[in-house]
Design an enzyme around this catalytic site. Structure first.
Site, PDB file in Angstrom:
ATOM      1  N   LYS A 167       6.299 -12.515  -7.362  1.00 26.90           N
ATOM      2  CA  LYS A 167       5.775 -12.951  -6.161  1.00 26.90           C
ATOM      3  C   LYS A 167       4.628 -11.853  -5.764  1.00 26.90           C
ATOM      4  O   LYS A 167       4.863 -10.769  -5.341  1.00 26.90           O
ATOM      5  CB  LYS A 167       6.655 -13.208  -4.910  1.00 26.90           C
ATOM      6  CG  LYS A 167       5.706 -13.517  -3.637  1.00 26.90           C
ATOM      7  CD  LYS A 167       6.736 -13.433  -2.344  1.00 26.90           C
ATOM      8  CE  LYS A 167       6.549 -12.096  -1.660  1.00 26.90           C
ATOM      9  NZ  LYS A 167       5.100 -12.167  -1.138  1.00 26.90           N
ATOM     10  N   GLU A 176       9.232   1.151  -5.314  1.00 30.66           N
ATOM     11  CA  GLU A 176       8.209   2.132  -5.417  1.00 30.66           C
ATOM     12  C   GLU A 176       7.674   1.597  -4.032  1.00 30.66           C
ATOM     13  O   GLU A 176       7.037   0.784  -3.655  1.00 30.66           O
ATOM     14  CB  GLU A 176       6.852   1.538  -6.424  1.00 30.66           C
ATOM     15  CG  GLU A 176       7.388   1.749  -7.721  1.00 30.66           C
ATOM     16  CD  GLU A 176       7.564   2.978  -8.331  1.00 30.66           C
ATOM     17  OE1 GLU A 176       7.195   4.163  -7.482  1.00 30.66           O
ATOM     18  OE2 GLU A 176       7.814   3.371  -9.536  1.00 30.66           O
ATOM     19  N   CYS A 207      -0.464   4.028  -2.014  1.00 28.30           N
ATOM     20  CA  CYS A 207       0.907   4.561  -1.662  1.00 28.30           C
ATOM     21  C   CYS A 207       1.028   6.147  -1.794  1.00 28.30           C
ATOM     22  O   CYS A 207       1.544   6.885  -1.284  1.00 28.30           O
ATOM     23  CB  CYS A 207       1.979   3.999  -2.093  1.00 28.30           C
ATOM     24  SG  CYS A 207       1.908   3.640  -4.188  1.00 28.30           S
ATOM     25  N   GLU A 211       2.907   6.973   7.357  1.00 31.53           N
ATOM     26  CA  GLU A 211       1.973   6.268   6.422  1.00 31.53           C
ATOM     27  C   GLU A 211       0.965   5.461   7.250  1.00 31.53           C
ATOM     28  O   GLU A 211       1.591   4.414   7.707  1.00 31.53           O
ATOM     29  CB  GLU A 211       2.691   5.573   5.156  1.00 31.53           C
ATOM     30  CG  GLU A 211       1.761   5.066   4.242  1.00 31.53           C
ATOM     31  CD  GLU A 211       2.396   4.523   3.191  1.00 31.53           C
ATOM     32  OE1 GLU A 211       3.554   3.780   3.261  1.00 31.53           O
ATOM     33  OE2 GLU A 211       1.930   4.669   1.970  1.00 31.53           O
TER      34      GLU A 211
END
Lengths: 289, 506
Positions: free
Chosen positions: B211, B285, B319, B416
């Protein structure tokens, strides 16, 4: 017939290189093969666990900083110390119902297992590390590094061999650990702590607690300064297994389960037990004049 | 007045205009770039995409579609089918059938040849994929052209070669495929993340249901066309589009053996929890807050380029972005000044312009989130500096931003942001720098800048990160394992280590 009164040993816990009693002051009774009371073991508490984790965390950097050769020698030293105390451990296993032959086999297998992992200390990096041929002008390599602090449930059966088999691969890779000993047969674990204590293993590298699994499970799997949880139980109830996994999400604790049935078999040892508690670190180093 | 001096005056009246960059950068506007648009004429895409299941495009069961916007223009680009439970069932069934009937029984070397084909097909149509990636996701064409697409092709090429060599990858063990892998990828590197997921899964003999992210599904469906062109057996690769609910249907599907997820730590934890008590394998991840440590002996100009690349690459939607800068105290003022000067030269704008350094923020939602963090930073007492560049009036664009005077516990330091926002902290000793660098729950990647090799290794070994870049940043390669410590994830992707999550060792 001598009328000398025997001196009995008090079984305590092992944390930070010391042998403290549980701070909670609680105990539970341990029985021999004939349901006679053998000893009062510590029923450790959440606070004991937290103290042990602090000791493990404090020891981790220094332990990992030892050379691989040195860690190997220390594991070898544990085996040497166990060999000289073979009789004591055989006798201790006999008190909980082992036949002499089986007890001897377990102690000898435990010694051999320590030697096996001692030998891996400076080799798994070579087998599992890689140099990666990247397209840019960099020297790129990936090495296994210890996860940090590992909480361990020692196998419930095989009180000595089980304990050694889960401890050795964890610490040989530079991790430190807090181990909850077999609940029913905790005494070999505490005697084994005496072996550790005389084998140049720095305090805090291995910490051994005794107590109730159901009580300590929650604390062992939710502690946020613990990097991994290791257990073996082949017959764990589904609900508990789920609880372990769910609690591990709190800080993304790595959960490793090895449902080994026979700890004397070949499947009970391999370098993959070491790498299960390693992270891979990749470094890009510049190349140029 | 003599003739000579008159001439001299006339010359002086002309404004000074350098013909080549002088030693000191001049920002007074001599260096305007002309537009350099990448043509999108030869690029084809449909108005509406169905799901790719069992080797063909099929309409979603509930016949619902959602729009995908071009974030640089806020205009509709195309629309994608929304996959619901029934569609996921269908996709998993077709993946299972392909696993049992064709893929796991195929000779490994033949399996490898299919994957080589996919690598070649991506290379052949590389520019088309790059343009689509920039239109759909907002990233500068220079990056999609030079990084995303070539790396995606390289990834397939690398793993294709592993297909018939797995006996050499795991000493003493035999590697067996897991079965059906459910894979969920993010919107920051759509095609590249697809390659990271599909290539190792196929090489090890698994089949996949993937997906893509709901804002960037276009290149995944174009990739589905490549699967058809390559003659890949039906059902080996299935692509289902949709948002969080679609992803959740994959994660919780009983007949999936492995979940591979790339995305935020928040969602990663939800997934890990959903998988609790099951036998499904998983790799995660997740997020990061990469430390970028600059020592006094670093080559400063090179370091400044590195800092810019670390945080402004792909609008900071990375990331592993170097979002926390640590500068040794003695050079802090110099580095910040140089950095501000360099930030002034960055061009923010049309992703399809070849000169663009920073493209569009991927979505309105992300744009709002970044702006929220800018506000939080200012309210926390940090000093904000933004470059004065022009930004387009429509589309989601954000100026490159720098925060100084920040504390270790500030939210903009701990959390983040996933945007072009950098915080700057200082340190005196290496120990202090390392301590601060390690002081977040994350541990994905980080940078070390120094002229001294021994310092690189020492610092690198003490940073609790899966990747250490020294005197460089944001470098990727299919042979190089990538993945996080701590709350940045579990498992590795890339390299030999990237095979491990897709096999059972016996």
């Amino acid at each position: 017939m001598s009328d000398r009164i025997e001196v009995l040993k008090t079984y305590k816990t092992y944390a930070g290189g010391n042998f403290p009693r549980t701070e909670s002051g609680r105990y539970y009774k341990v029985y021999d093969g004939n349901d006679n009371i053998l000893a009062n073991a510590c029923q450790c508490s959440r606070k004991d666990l937290r103290d042990a984790v602090v000791a493990a965390r404090n020891a981790q950097k220094g332990w990992n900083g030892r050379s691989a050769y040195n860690r190997g020698q220390i594991l070898y030293r544990i085996a040497e110390m166990l060999e000289t105390r073979k009789a004591q451990f055989i006798e201790e296993l006999e008190t909980i119902g082992y036949k002499t032959k089986k007890a001897k086999a377990e102690v000898e297998a435990s010694i051999d297992r320590l030697i096996y992992y001692a030998g891996w200390s400076d080799k798994y990096q070579q087998v599992f590390g890689t140099i990666n041929p990247v397209s840019s002008s960099h020297f790129n390599f990936s090495m296994p590094e210890p996860m940090g602090v590992v909480n361990v449930w020692a196998p419930e059966e095989r009180p000595l061999l089980g304990l050694v088999s889960v401890m050795a691969p964890v610490i040989v890779g530079g991790n430190t650990c807090v181990i909850l000993a077999s609940e029913k047969y905790p005494l070999s674990a505490i005697s084994f702590a005496e072996v550790l204590n005389s084998s140049d293993v720095p305090g805090g590298v291995v910490n051994i607690l005794t107590g109730f699994r159901d009580e300590l499970l929650e604390h062992m799997t939710t502690h946020k300064d613990v990097n991994a949880f290791f257990y073996t139980d082949p017959n764990i109830v589904q609900e508990q297994r789920k609880q372990i996994d769910e609690n591990a999400t709190l800080n993304l604790k790595r959960v490793r389960r090895k449902p080994v049935e026979d700890w004397e078999s070949e499947e009970a040892q391999s370098p993959y037990y070491i790498t299960d508690f390693q992270e891979t670190k990749t470094t890009w180093h510049p190349v140029g004049l | 007045m003599s003739e000579d001096s008159k001439q001299a005056e006339a010359v002086e009246e002309k404004p000074y205009k350098p013909t080549s960059p002088s030693t000191k950068l001049n920002f007074d506007g001599f260096w305007d770039y002309d537009d350099a648009p990448q043509s999108a004429d030869h690029v084809e895409y449909k108005d509406q995409y169905e799901l790719f299941i069992g080797g063909e495009f099929v309409a979603p069961e509930k016949d619902r579609y959602f729009d995908s916007l071009n974030p640089a223009t806020e205009e509709k680009l195309t629309s994608f089918g929304e996959a619901t439970q029934q569609d996921i069932d269908k996709a998993v069934k077709s993946a299972r059938k392909a696993f049992d009937k064709s893929w796991s029984t195929l000779e490994p070397k033949e399996r490898g040849k299919y994957i080589f084909r996919l690598a070649r097909l991506i290379q052949e149509r590389a520019r088309e994929f790059a343009v689509l990636e920039s239109m759909d996701g907002g990233k500068p064409i220079r990056e999609s052209r030079d990084v995303d697409v070539p790396l995606a092709a390289a990834h397939f090429f690398y793993y294709a070669g592993w297909a018939d060599k797995l006996d050499y990858a795991f000493p003493g063990k035999k590697a067996k495929p897991l079965g059906v892998a459910g894979q969920i990828i993010p919107w920051n590197f759509p095609l590249l993340m697809l390659a990271w997921k599909i290539a190792p899964a196929l090489a090890t003999g698994n089949t996949v249901v993937l997906k893509p992210a709901e804002t960037t599904s276009l290149t995944a469906l174009k990739f589905a066309e490549l699967c058809q062109d390559a003659g890949l057996p039906d059902g080996v690769v299935n692509i289902v589009t949709g948002a969080g609910q679609t992803g959740s249907a994959i994660v919780n599907h009983d007949d999936i053996d492995k979940i591979a997820f790339t995305g935020s730590t928040e969602v990663g934890k939800i997934i890990k929890k959903s998988l609790a008590g099951t036998d499904k394998r998983y790799t995660l991840e997740l997020g990061g807050k990469g430390p970028n440590i600059i020592f006094e002996d670093a080559p400063l100009d090179q370091a400044v380029e590195g800092i810019v690349n670390a945080i402004f690459f792909n609008q900071g939607h990375v990331c592993c972005a170097g979002s926390r800068l640590f500068v040794q105290e003695g050079i802090a003022d110099t580095v910040v000044q140089k950095l501000r000067d360099r930030m002034e030269t960055l061009i923010v704008g049309d992703p399809l312009d070849k000169n663009t350094d920073i493209g569009a923020i991927n979505s309105e939602q992300q744009y709002n989130k970044i702006n929220e963090y800018l506000e939080i930073g200012v309210n926390e007492g940090a000093e904000m500096y933004q470059s004065s560049c022009k930004i387009p009036e429509t589309g989601y664009f954000c100026r490159p931003t720098l925060f100084t005077n920040v504390g270790q516990s500030n939210r903009i330091v701990q959390e983040e942001i996933f945007g072009p926002v950098l915080t700057v902290q200082t340190f005196r000793t290496a120990e202090e720098g390392i301590e601060k660098a390690n002081n977040t729950p994350y541990g994905l990647a980080g940078g070390v800048w120094t002229d001294k090799g021994s310092k690189i290794f020492k610092t690198g070994s003490e940073i609790r990160n899966g990747v250490v870049w020294s005197n460089t940043y944001n470098k990727f390669d299919p042979t190089s394992p990538f993945g996080g410590y701590k709350e940045s994830g579990e498992g590795r992707e890339g390299g030999l280590q990237g095979l491990y999550p897709y096999v059972n060792l016996q």
